[in-house]
Design an enzyme around this catalytic site. Structure first.
Site, short mmCIF file in Angstrom:
data_model
loop_
_atom_site.label_atom_id
_atom_site.label_comp_id
_atom_site.label_asym_id
_atom_site.label_seq_id
_atom_site.Cartn_x
_atom_site.Cartn_y
_atom_site.Cartn_z
N GLU A 52 0.63 -1.39 -0.05
CA GLU A 52 0.03 -0.14 0.05
C GLU A 52 0.58 1.70 -0.17
O GLU A 52 0.51 2.26 -1.41
CB GLU A 52 -1.15 0.27 1.08
CG GLU A 52 -2.30 -0.69 1.20
CD GLU A 52 -1.63 -2.38 2.55
OE1 GLU A 52 -1.79 -2.53 2.63
OE2 GLU A 52 0.01 -2.53 1.90
N SER A 168 18.88 -42.19 -10.60
CA SER A 168 17.77 -41.00 -10.40
C SER A 168 17.46 -40.00 -11.56
O SER A 168 16.87 -39.31 -11.42
CB SER A 168 16.83 -41.22 -9.10
OG SER A 168 17.89 -39.95 -8.42
N SER A 300 8.74 -40.51 7.98
CA SER A 300 8.84 -40.36 8.72
C SER A 300 8.01 -38.69 9.43
O SER A 300 7.22 -38.65 9.97
CB SER A 300 10.16 -39.82 9.12
OG SER A 300 11.22 -41.19 9.61
#
Length: 367
Positions: A52, A168, A300
């Site tokens: 603002e 991966s 976990s």
């Protein structure tokens, strides 16, 4: 229609603060007079002026009698900066259009009340859903004082995050990986388990231009992180925390000397208490964490109840293999009724990949 149009512009401006304002909210503001935008602003960085005040400062003509569109209720308290309600009142703005209400107890409707008490018209709830969405992290953090945790993983169509040999790179395409780096910029921290460090030796940095690196957090109960891994070797350049239950000061000093910060966390179920770690990080104003752990840490984290959102990137590939790794390991649930339920599912196609985002439903909510 004009209210929505100007609020959409305020939302666009708010997003410019993504990654730079944490733990503050992203906020955008647009000032309109005689159907013309005369000023715009957004919260640019933590500790700097709010949207603002920036919009008022940027006005090309007097804002007296104008309307300000702001994505979040204006603040009314002194913090790092003076209250925005004061700036609005002093500017002569006559109408305020708001997207979201501020859940911060220091504001929470008080900003609106102050404006109305000063004869300023207030309209609430314009594009509320969109305005709420951009600040899901802030809304969670301001209410709980703990980080908003996003568990992210990439997998094949048959649910594998690595081949049976442990490889991966890479499962998803370039565009998906670029999006992950945008999230590394967006969230305050990135967290992995020590097994990920031992296996992949990642950097966990953000590789986009004009971005910031998240604080790196390694969950390492017994302090097994290799002293010469990439994360430790760059800890003097990128904030790095090792969360451990090992209180050996001499061993800790090896990491501290390289720039790491050691946080000692009590044990629970033979590993660090993740819930306690979240309280500790929340006290340090860490409002959000991207969890990029392996199956053990992911399980976990779910069990401890710290996960708020799940991001699942799915690639059109099949690895197969009984010993190929899955995104969630651990013991698992005993029966389908004990599942962790997900809600508010959002599906996005990213080139050949698919991203599924969903919120974790707490056990209490299920009951």
């Amino acid at each position: 229609m004009s209210d929505k149009k100007y609020m959409k512009r305020a939302l666009e401006l708010a997003m410019n603060g993504c990654g730079f304002v944490n733990p503050n909210p992203m906020v955008g503001a647009v000032i309109v007079k005689d159907k013309e935008i005369i000023g715009e602003g957004y919260h640019e960085a933590y500790g700097m002026f709010h949207a603002e005040r920036n919009a008022i400062k940027n006005c090309k003509k007097s804002p007296k009698g104008a309307t300000i569109y702001v994505t979040l209720e204006p603040c009314c308290h002194y913090g790092k900066t003076p209250p925005c309600t004061k700036a609005i009142i002093e500017s002569g703005i006559s109408k305020v259009v708001i997207g979201s209400l501020d859940p911060n107890p220091l504001v929470a409707g008080k900003g609106i009340e102050i404006l109305r008490n000063n004869n300023i018209e207030v309209v609430e709830g314009v594009l509320k859903e969109e305005c709420d969405c951009i600040n899901e992290v802030f809304f969670h953090y301001i209410k709980t004082k703990t980080p908003y945790v996003v568990m992210k993983y990439a997998m094949t169509m048959d649910g594998k995050i690595a081949t049976y040999t442990g490889k991966s790179k890479w499962i998803t395409g370039d565009t998906s990986r670029k999006r992950v780096h945008k999230d590394r910029h967006k969230y305050s921290g990135i967290m992995v388990g020590v097994e990920t460090v031992l296996l992949d030796d990642p950097m966990l940095n953000c590789r986009l231009e004009n971005s910031k690196n998240p604080t790196r957090i390694i969950c390492d109960t017994n302090l097994r992180t290799p002293i010469n891994c990439q994360i430790v070797n760059t800890a003097n350049k990128i904030p790095t925390i090792i969360a451990t239950s090992n209180a050996d000061k001499e061993k800790q000093k090896l990491y501290v000397d390289k720039g790491c910060r050691i946080v000692v966390v009590p044990k629970k179920d033979n590993h660090i208490d993740l819930k306690e770690l979240m309280y500790m990080l929340g006290k340090e104003k860490m409002d959000s964490i991207l969890l990029e752990g392996g199956g053990t840490l992911n399980w976990s984290a779910l069990q401890s109840g710290i996960v708020n959102k799940v991001q699942t990137y799915i690639a059109p590939k099949i690895f197969g293999g009984e010993k190929a790794k899955s995104p969630i390991s651990g013991l698992g649930v005993n029966c389908p009724q004990e599942s962790f339920y997900l809600s508010n599912i959002k599906v996005t196609k990213i080139d050949e990949d698919i991203l599924i985002e969903s919120e974790v439903v707490s056990k209490c909510s299920q009951e």
